[in-house]
Motif scaffolding. Structure first.
Motif, PDB file in Angstrom:
ATOM      1  N   ARG A   1      -5.351   6.429  -2.783  1.00 55.62           N
ATOM      2  CA  ARG A   1      -6.772   6.783  -2.776  1.00 55.62           C
ATOM      3  C   ARG A   1      -7.515   6.181  -3.965  1.00 55.62           C
ATOM      4  N   LYS A   2      -6.843   6.199  -5.106  1.00 58.60           N
ATOM      5  CA  LYS A   2      -7.496   5.779  -6.348  1.00 58.60           C
ATOM      6  C   LYS A   2      -7.493   4.274  -6.538  1.00 58.60           C
ATOM      7  N   VAL A   3      -6.369   3.645  -6.249  1.00 62.79           N
ATOM      8  CA  VAL A   3      -6.157   2.245  -6.629  1.00 62.79           C
ATOM      9  C   VAL A   3      -6.614   1.266  -5.549  1.00 62.79           C
ATOM     10  N   PHE A   4      -6.491   1.659  -4.263  1.00 64.36           N
ATOM     11  CA  PHE A   4      -6.697   0.710  -3.183  1.00 64.36           C
ATOM     12  C   PHE A   4      -8.038   0.866  -2.478  1.00 64.36           C
ATOM     13  N   GLY A   5      -8.510  -0.260  -1.945  1.00 61.83           N
ATOM     14  CA  GLY A   5      -9.607  -0.288  -0.990  1.00 61.83           C
ATOM     15  C   GLY A   5      -9.128  -1.067   0.217  1.00 61.83           C
ATOM     16  N   PHE A   6      -9.367  -0.544   1.430  1.00 60.25           N
ATOM     17  CA  PHE A   6      -8.840  -1.162   2.640  1.00 60.25           C
ATOM     18  C   PHE A   6      -9.973  -1.655   3.542  1.00 60.25           C
ATOM     19  N   ILE A   7      -9.816  -2.895   4.058  1.00 62.99           N
ATOM     20  CA  ILE A   7     -10.766  -3.464   5.014  1.00 62.99           C
ATOM     21  C   ILE A   7      -9.954  -3.992   6.192  1.00 62.99           C
ATOM     22  N   PHE A   8     -10.293  -3.518   7.413  1.00 69.45           N
ATOM     23  CA  PHE A   8      -9.519  -3.859   8.594  1.00 69.45           C
ATOM     24  C   PHE A   8     -10.359  -4.633   9.603  1.00 69.45           C
ATOM     25  N   GLN A   9      -9.666  -5.298  10.521  1.00 66.45           N
ATOM     26  CA  GLN A   9     -10.341  -6.025  11.586  1.00 66.45           C
ATOM     27  C   GLN A   9     -11.153  -5.079  12.476  1.00 66.45           C
ATOM     28  N   ALA A  10     -10.626  -3.887  12.717  1.00 62.21           N
ATOM     29  CA  ALA A  10     -11.262  -2.943  13.636  1.00 62.21           C
ATOM     30  C   ALA A  10     -12.264  -2.016  12.956  1.00 62.21           C
ATOM     31  N   PHE A  11     -12.609  -2.284  11.709  1.00 68.85           N
ATOM     32  CA  PHE A  11     -13.620  -1.562  10.930  1.00 68.85           C
ATOM     33  C   PHE A  11     -13.188  -0.144  10.546  1.00 68.85           C
TER      34      PHE A  11
ATOM     35  N   LEU B   1       7.963   7.238  -5.871  1.00 68.35           N
ATOM     36  CA  LEU B   1       7.034   8.365  -5.892  1.00 68.35           C
ATOM     37  C   LEU B   1       7.190   9.191  -4.626  1.00 68.35           C
ATOM     38  N   ASP B   2       6.890  10.482  -4.730  1.00 70.82           N
ATOM     39  CA  ASP B   2       6.911  11.304  -3.526  1.00 70.82           C
ATOM     40  C   ASP B   2       5.634  11.052  -2.720  1.00 70.82           C
ATOM     41  N   ASP B   3       5.553  11.612  -1.520  1.00 72.83           N
ATOM     42  CA  ASP B   3       4.448  11.317  -0.605  1.00 72.83           C
ATOM     43  C   ASP B   3       3.091  11.679  -1.204  1.00 72.83           C
ATOM     44  N   GLU B   4       3.020  12.811  -1.882  1.00 76.39           N
ATOM     45  CA  GLU B   4       1.746  13.234  -2.463  1.00 76.39           C
ATOM     46  C   GLU B   4       1.294  12.273  -3.567  1.00 76.39           C
ATOM     47  N   ALA B   5       2.228  11.857  -4.400  1.00 75.39           N
ATOM     48  CA  ALA B   5       1.888  10.938  -5.486  1.00 75.39           C
ATOM     49  C   ALA B   5       1.448   9.580  -4.942  1.00 75.39           C
ATOM     50  N   VAL B   6       2.121   9.104  -3.887  1.00 75.97           N
ATOM     51  CA  VAL B   6       1.737   7.830  -3.274  1.00 75.97           C
ATOM     52  C   VAL B   6       0.346   7.933  -2.661  1.00 75.97           C
TER      53      VAL B   6
ATOM     54  N   ALA C   1       0.801  -1.223   0.000  1.00 76.09           N
ATOM     55  CA  ALA C   1       0.000   0.000   0.000  1.00 76.09           C
ATOM     56  C   ALA C   1       0.835   1.275   0.000  1.00 76.09           C
ATOM     57  N   GLY C   2       2.143   1.155   0.080  1.00 71.83           N
ATOM     58  CA  GLY C   2       2.984   2.343   0.114  1.00 71.83           C
ATOM     59  C   GLY C   2       2.978   3.045   1.446  1.00 71.83           C
ATOM     60  N   LEU C   3       2.494   2.360   2.502  1.00 70.07           N
ATOM     61  CA  LEU C   3       2.508   2.937   3.847  1.00 70.07           C
ATOM     62  C   LEU C   3       3.878   2.774   4.499  1.00 70.07           C
ATOM     63  N   ASP C   4       4.681   1.905   3.943  1.00 67.85           N
ATOM     64  CA  ASP C   4       6.051   1.678   4.398  1.00 67.85           C
ATOM     65  C   ASP C   4       6.899   1.389   3.157  1.00 67.85           C
ATOM     66  N   LYS C   5       8.205   1.523   3.281  1.00 66.29           N
ATOM     67  CA  LYS C   5       9.092   1.284   2.145  1.00 66.29           C
ATOM     68  C   LYS C   5      10.021   0.119   2.441  1.00 66.29           C
ATOM     69  N   PRO C   6      10.294  -0.709   1.439  1.00 70.69           N
ATOM     70  CA  PRO C   6      11.247  -1.806   1.654  1.00 70.69           C
ATOM     71  C   PRO C   6      12.660  -1.266   1.796  1.00 70.69           C
ATOM     72  N   ASP C   7      13.510  -2.021   2.478  1.00 71.40           N
ATOM     73  CA  ASP C   7      14.920  -1.651   2.564  1.00 71.40           C
ATOM     74  C   ASP C   7      15.587  -1.809   1.202  1.00 71.40           C
ATOM     75  N   SER C   8      15.124  -2.801   0.447  1.00 74.16           N
ATOM     76  CA  SER C   8      15.564  -2.986  -0.933  1.00 74.16           C
ATOM     77  C   SER C   8      14.490  -3.778  -1.666  1.00 74.16           C
TER      78      SER C   8
END
Length: 221
Positions: A79-89, A69-74, A49-56
């Motif tokens: 917002r456009k590509v992903f839909g998120f569903i969590f345990q805590a709603f 990508l920079d933070d704004e582009a990510v 999801a781009g919420l974290d970055k890999p070390d490599s």
């Protein structure tokens, strides 16, 4: 749709979580990922999801390497590509059901009002003016599914979405989630400890220190 190439990720004290992990998800495919606690399942979702970055290594969405990508582009991509569903709603208590579900449309500047239609699809027709406090846990998860899919995302990420639900409700929610993902032509990744939940996916992968492997090749998790 999604490709991970030789992902490495470590945390404090050089604790290696993911090592040379590679994975590809086709458009329209719905995959469940299982594994022991602490093996890196949620970390993997955060990297996708781009919420974290890999070390490599590289994470590509439709050929776009998101760590470049920079933070704004990510943020815009997320917002456009992903839909998120969590345990805590994560349903906002001060907003009505309709307002909660409409948030991705507002953030993406989409004028197409699908809220009432998707409320009906998740079995909550006529309840758009209700508030979260008036709903059961299963109904709240239905709202979360509707919100995740209302803007027609290409990729749905679900992190233990039925962990707070009883077995019967969990079964209904999982079937609904799969049906909605398929109806929207989306791809999906379900992270779960539940074998019953994983069985709803097109294929099941087990995350181990050796990477992602088909479930039938792993004797135990």
């Amino acid at each position: 749709m999604l490709e991970l190439r030789y992902i490495n990720k470590a945390y404090a004290e050089n604790r290696q979580v993911l090592c040379n992990l590679s994975f590809a998800l086709k458009s329209g495919e719905y995959v469940a990922i299982m594994g022991e606690s602490g093996v890196g399942k949620s970390t993997l979702l955060n990297l996708v999801a781009g919420l974290d970055k890999p070390d490599s290594g590289e994470v590509l969405i439709d050929g776009i390497e998101i760590s470049r990508l920079d933070d704004e582009a990510v943020t815009l991509l997320r917002r456009k590509v992903f839909g998120f569903i969590f345990q805590a709603f994560h349903v906002l208590p001060h907003l009505t059901l309709s307002q909660n579900i409409a948030l991705p449309l507002l953030l993406n500047h989409i004028s197409d009002d699908r809220v009432n239609k998707i409320l009906a699809e998740v079995g909550l027709q006529g309840r758009g003016d209700h508030f979260p406090r008036q709903l059961s846990g299963g109904e709240l998860q239905r709202v979360a599914i509707a919100r995740a899919l209302v803007h027609r995302p290409k990729l749905v990420l679900a992190d233990e979405p039925t962990g707070n639900l009883d077995p019967d409700t969990a079964h209904d929610v999982l079937q609904l989630m799969r049906d909605e993902i398929k109806r929207n032509g989306a791809s999906g990744i379900l992270v779960t400890h539940s074998h019953a939940a994983a069985a709803t996916a097109d294929r099941v992968l087990i995350l181990t220190k050796q990477g992602l492997q088909p479930a039938e090749k792993v004797k135990s998790i």
